[in-house]
Design a protein around this motif. Sequence first.
Motif, PDB file in Angstrom:
ATOM      1  N   ILE A 118      43.961 -18.920  40.003  1.00 44.38           N
ATOM      2  CA  ILE A 118      43.552 -20.001  39.105  1.00 44.38           C
ATOM      3  C   ILE A 118      43.175 -21.267  39.871  1.00 44.38           C
ATOM      4  O   ILE A 118      42.085 -21.812  39.703  1.00 44.38           O
ATOM      5  CB  ILE A 118      44.673 -20.304  38.080  1.00 44.38           C
ATOM      6  N   GLY A 119      44.086 -21.780  40.706  1.00 39.85           N
ATOM      7  CA  GLY A 119      43.807 -23.022  41.429  1.00 39.85           C
ATOM      8  C   GLY A 119      43.572 -24.169  40.465  1.00 39.85           C
ATOM      9  O   GLY A 119      44.352 -24.397  39.541  1.00 39.85           O
ATOM     10  N   ASN A 120      42.446 -24.854  40.642  1.00 40.16           N
ATOM     11  CA  ASN A 120      42.130 -25.989  39.757  1.00 40.16           C
ATOM     12  C   ASN A 120      41.173 -25.613  38.626  1.00 40.16           C
ATOM     13  O   ASN A 120      40.602 -26.478  37.961  1.00 40.16           O
ATOM     14  CB  ASN A 120      41.537 -27.144  40.570  1.00 40.16           C
ATOM     15  N   GLN A 121      41.014 -24.312  38.389  1.00 38.22           N
ATOM     16  CA  GLN A 121      40.100 -23.857  37.337  1.00 38.22           C
ATOM     17  C   GLN A 121      40.790 -23.874  35.974  1.00 38.22           C
ATOM     18  O   GLN A 121      41.951 -23.504  35.837  1.00 38.22           O
ATOM     19  CB  GLN A 121      39.614 -22.443  37.630  1.00 38.22           C
ATOM     20  N   THR A 122      40.060 -24.281  34.969  1.00 36.26           N
ATOM     21  CA  THR A 122      40.546 -24.207  33.584  1.00 36.26           C
ATOM     22  C   THR A 122      39.621 -23.356  32.719  1.00 36.26           C
ATOM     23  O   THR A 122      39.970 -22.997  31.609  1.00 36.26           O
ATOM     24  CB  THR A 122      40.656 -25.612  32.965  1.00 36.26           C
ATOM     25  N   GLN A 123      38.443 -23.046  33.238  1.00 32.90           N
ATOM     26  CA  GLN A 123      37.467 -22.227  32.520  1.00 32.90           C
ATOM     27  C   GLN A 123      37.020 -21.097  33.443  1.00 32.90           C
ATOM     28  O   GLN A 123      36.526 -21.348  34.546  1.00 32.90           O
ATOM     29  CB  GLN A 123      36.254 -23.060  32.095  1.00 32.90           C
ATOM     30  N   LEU A 124      37.197 -19.847  33.001  1.00 32.00           N
ATOM     31  CA  LEU A 124      36.873 -18.701  33.841  1.00 32.00           C
ATOM     32  C   LEU A 124      35.822 -17.812  33.188  1.00 32.00           C
ATOM     33  O   LEU A 124      35.898 -17.544  31.984  1.00 32.00           O
ATOM     34  CB  LEU A 124      38.127 -17.861  34.114  1.00 32.00           C
ATOM     35  N   ASN A 125      34.870 -17.357  33.980  1.00 27.83           N
ATOM     36  CA  ASN A 125      33.928 -16.320  33.564  1.00 27.83           C
ATOM     37  C   ASN A 125      34.180 -15.118  34.466  1.00 27.83           C
ATOM     38  O   ASN A 125      33.947 -15.174  35.675  1.00 27.83           O
ATOM     39  CB  ASN A 125      32.479 -16.804  33.708  1.00 27.83           C
ATOM     40  N   VAL A 126      34.673 -14.041  33.863  1.00 30.14           N
ATOM     41  CA  VAL A 126      35.086 -12.869  34.639  1.00 30.14           C
ATOM     42  C   VAL A 126      34.170 -11.694  34.317  1.00 30.14           C
ATOM     43  O   VAL A 126      33.878 -11.427  33.146  1.00 30.14           O
ATOM     44  CB  VAL A 126      36.552 -12.505  34.332  1.00 30.14           C
ATOM     45  N   PHE A 127      33.724 -10.993  35.358  1.00 29.72           N
ATOM     46  CA  PHE A 127      32.836  -9.843  35.195  1.00 29.72           C
ATOM     47  C   PHE A 127      33.516  -8.607  35.778  1.00 29.72           C
ATOM     48  O   PHE A 127      33.796  -8.546  36.972  1.00 29.72           O
ATOM     49  CB  PHE A 127      31.499 -10.100  35.891  1.00 29.72           C
ATOM     50  N   LEU A 128      33.782  -7.626  34.918  1.00 30.93           N
ATOM     51  CA  LEU A 128      34.444  -6.398  35.342  1.00 30.93           C
ATOM     52  C   LEU A 128      33.427  -5.328  35.700  1.00 30.93           C
ATOM     53  O   LEU A 128      32.382  -5.212  35.058  1.00 30.93           O
ATOM     54  CB  LEU A 128      35.384  -5.881  34.241  1.00 30.93           C
ATOM     55  N   GLU A 129      33.765  -4.542  36.714  1.00 34.16           N
ATOM     56  CA  GLU A 129      32.874  -3.487  37.181  1.00 34.16           C
ATOM     57  C   GLU A 129      33.424  -2.123  36.800  1.00 34.16           C
ATOM     58  O   GLU A 129      34.635  -1.892  36.804  1.00 34.16           O
ATOM     59  CB  GLU A 129      32.715  -3.562  38.704  1.00 34.16           C
ATOM     60  N   ASN A 130      32.521  -1.186  36.484  1.00 36.64           N
ATOM     61  CA  ASN A 130      32.918   0.184  36.158  1.00 36.64           C
ATOM     62  C   ASN A 130      33.646   0.820  37.326  1.00 36.64           C
ATOM     63  O   ASN A 130      33.285   0.605  38.492  1.00 36.64           O
ATOM     64  CB  ASN A 130      31.695   1.033  35.794  1.00 36.64           C
ATOM     65  N   GLU A 131      34.647   1.635  36.995  1.00 34.60           N
ATOM     66  CA  GLU A 131      35.432   2.287  38.027  1.00 34.60           C
ATOM     67  C   GLU A 131      34.703   3.480  38.617  1.00 34.60           C
ATOM     68  O   GLU A 131      34.931   3.866  39.761  1.00 34.60           O
ATOM     69  CB  GLU A 131      36.782   2.723  37.450  1.00 34.60           C
ATOM     70  N   ASN A 132      33.818   4.111  37.796  1.00 28.33           N
ATOM     71  CA  ASN A 132      32.993   5.238  38.252  1.00 28.33           C
ATOM     72  C   ASN A 132      33.822   6.366  38.846  1.00 28.33           C
ATOM     73  O   ASN A 132      33.487   6.937  39.886  1.00 28.33           O
ATOM     74  CB  ASN A 132      31.961   4.781  39.300  1.00 28.33           C
ATOM     75  N   LYS A 133      34.912   6.731  38.172  1.00 28.26           N
ATOM     76  CA  LYS A 133      35.714   7.859  38.628  1.00 28.26           C
ATOM     77  C   LYS A 133      35.027   9.169  38.243  1.00 28.26           C
ATOM     78  O   LYS A 133      34.523   9.320  37.144  1.00 28.26           O
ATOM     79  CB  LYS A 133      37.110   7.813  37.994  1.00 28.26           C
ATOM     80  N   ALA A 134      34.989  10.112  39.159  1.00 23.17           N
ATOM     81  CA  ALA A 134      34.385  11.414  38.874  1.00 23.17           C
ATOM     82  C   ALA A 134      35.283  12.192  37.927  1.00 23.17           C
ATOM     83  O   ALA A 134      36.483  12.295  38.132  1.00 23.17           O
ATOM     84  CB  ALA A 134      34.190  12.191  40.174  1.00 23.17           C
ATOM     85  N   LEU A 135      34.697  12.720  36.856  1.00 19.41           N
ATOM     86  CA  LEU A 135      35.461  13.509  35.900  1.00 19.41           C
ATOM     87  C   LEU A 135      35.681  14.913  36.439  1.00 19.41           C
ATOM     88  O   LEU A 135      34.862  15.443  37.190  1.00 19.41           O
ATOM     89  CB  LEU A 135      34.702  13.585  34.562  1.00 19.41           C
ATOM     90  N   GLU A 136      36.814  15.505  36.070  1.00 17.95           N
ATOM     91  CA  GLU A 136      37.073  16.886  36.447  1.00 17.95           C
ATOM     92  C   GLU A 136      36.082  17.798  35.738  1.00 17.95           C
ATOM     93  O   GLU A 136      35.717  17.565  34.594  1.00 17.95           O
ATOM     94  CB  GLU A 136      38.496  17.283  36.074  1.00 17.95           C
ATOM     95  N   GLU A 137      35.631  18.824  36.442  1.00 14.80           N
ATOM     96  CA  GLU A 137      34.658  19.746  35.862  1.00 14.80           C
ATOM     97  C   GLU A 137      35.326  20.547  34.751  1.00 14.80           C
ATOM     98  O   GLU A 137      36.373  21.140  34.931  1.00 14.80           O
ATOM     99  CB  GLU A 137      34.120  20.676  36.934  1.00 14.80           C
ATOM    100  N   VAL A 138      34.716  20.529  33.573  1.00 15.48           N
ATOM    101  CA  VAL A 138      35.266  21.216  32.417  1.00 15.48           C
ATOM    102  C   VAL A 138      34.459  22.466  32.122  1.00 15.48           C
ATOM    103  O   VAL A 138      33.226  22.448  32.168  1.00 15.48           O
ATOM    104  CB  VAL A 138      35.278  20.285  31.180  1.00 15.48           C
ATOM    105  N   VAL A 139      35.148  23.556  31.841  1.00  8.98           N
ATOM    106  CA  VAL A 139      34.504  24.837  31.574  1.00  8.98           C
ATOM    107  C   VAL A 139      34.770  25.241  30.136  1.00  8.98           C
ATOM    108  O   VAL A 139      35.902  25.154  29.662  1.00  8.98           O
ATOM    109  CB  VAL A 139      35.038  25.932  32.525  1.00  8.98           C
ATOM    110  N   VAL A 140      33.719  25.679  29.425  1.00 11.95           N
ATOM    111  CA  VAL A 140      33.882  26.185  28.069  1.00 11.95           C
ATOM    112  C   VAL A 140      34.298  27.638  28.152  1.00 11.95           C
ATOM    113  O   VAL A 140      33.629  28.458  28.789  1.00 11.95           O
ATOM    114  CB  VAL A 140      32.568  26.075  27.273  1.00 11.95           C
ATOM    115  N   ILE A 141      35.437  27.977  27.526  1.00 13.94           N
ATOM    116  CA  ILE A 141      35.911  29.356  27.531  1.00 13.94           C
ATOM    117  C   ILE A 141      36.095  29.826  26.099  1.00 13.94           C
ATOM    118  O   ILE A 141      35.820  29.088  25.164  1.00 13.94           O
ATOM    119  CB  ILE A 141      37.223  29.491  28.330  1.00 13.94           C
ATOM    120  N   GLY A 142      36.574  31.043  25.930  1.00 15.58           N
ATOM    121  CA  GLY A 142      36.602  31.663  24.611  1.00 15.58           C
ATOM    122  C   GLY A 142      37.446  30.946  23.594  1.00 15.58           C
ATOM    123  O   GLY A 142      37.156  30.972  22.404  1.00 15.58           O
ATOM    124  N   TYR A 143      38.516  30.314  24.029  1.00 16.10           N
ATOM    125  CA  TYR A 143      39.429  29.684  23.082  1.00 16.10           C
ATOM    126  C   TYR A 143      39.414  28.174  23.188  1.00 16.10           C
ATOM    127  O   TYR A 143      40.347  27.500  22.794  1.00 16.10           O
ATOM    128  CB  TYR A 143      40.856  30.207  23.302  1.00 16.10           C
TER     129      TYR A 143
END
Length: 225
Positions: free
Chosen positions: A82-107
């Motif tokens: 914070i320091g001497n700031q009273t007004q903040l503009n914050v920009f969040l970035e995507n985490e871009n985590k790789a998803l586990e590979e999903v397989v379609v099976i019979g059930y």
Amino acid sequence: MRNLSALFLTSMVISVAYGQTSIQGVVKDGSSMISMPGVTISIKGKAASTKTDATGKFQINASPTDSLVFNFLGYRTQTVYIGNQTQLNVFLENENKALEEVVVIGYGTANKNDLTAPVSNVNIENLTKRTTSNPMQALQGSVSGVQVITSGAPGSSPTVRIRGVGSLNNENPLYVVDGMFLDNIDFLNSNDIENMSILKDASGAAIYGVRAANGVVIITTKRVR
């Protein structure tokens, strides 16, 4: 009146003693610059916290020596001193985590690493780039261990071998399209396929029965949205 004045002075003394001030700001997506509601803002090392409102704005009382921690699922956690700031503009970035590979099976579906049977997912984008009249012809060379043999005769169906030429009675695999058991998929266009998985060994019989002894080609077609 004197009591009110005394109470006010006491509040001022407490505020100065703790050195807290009102910190306001807005949180946005770093890529789209769209305001983000529901972001959790906490003071590092303390219990105090709040969330951004529907417009991405927040307000929290903190001291200049504090740091604010911004946390939202799917985004990188960001810490701001914070320091001497009273007004903040914050920009969040995507985490871009790789998803586990999903397989379609019979059930249903399962994570590929959780299955004991050999399973291959087909890259549908590459499949649709090939100019063939049958999706199984386009599969030639795309999946290891799968052989696609064409006679060259007009209108003939390709012969598919998932378990090699030693497959029982040299039969084609079982095709499962949107849960329906089929002997061939000549009618299907590659552009209509959303995902395709191939079960390569006889363990598919535990899911689909004896017809799956030569392997299974599992297809989910695209839905109109």
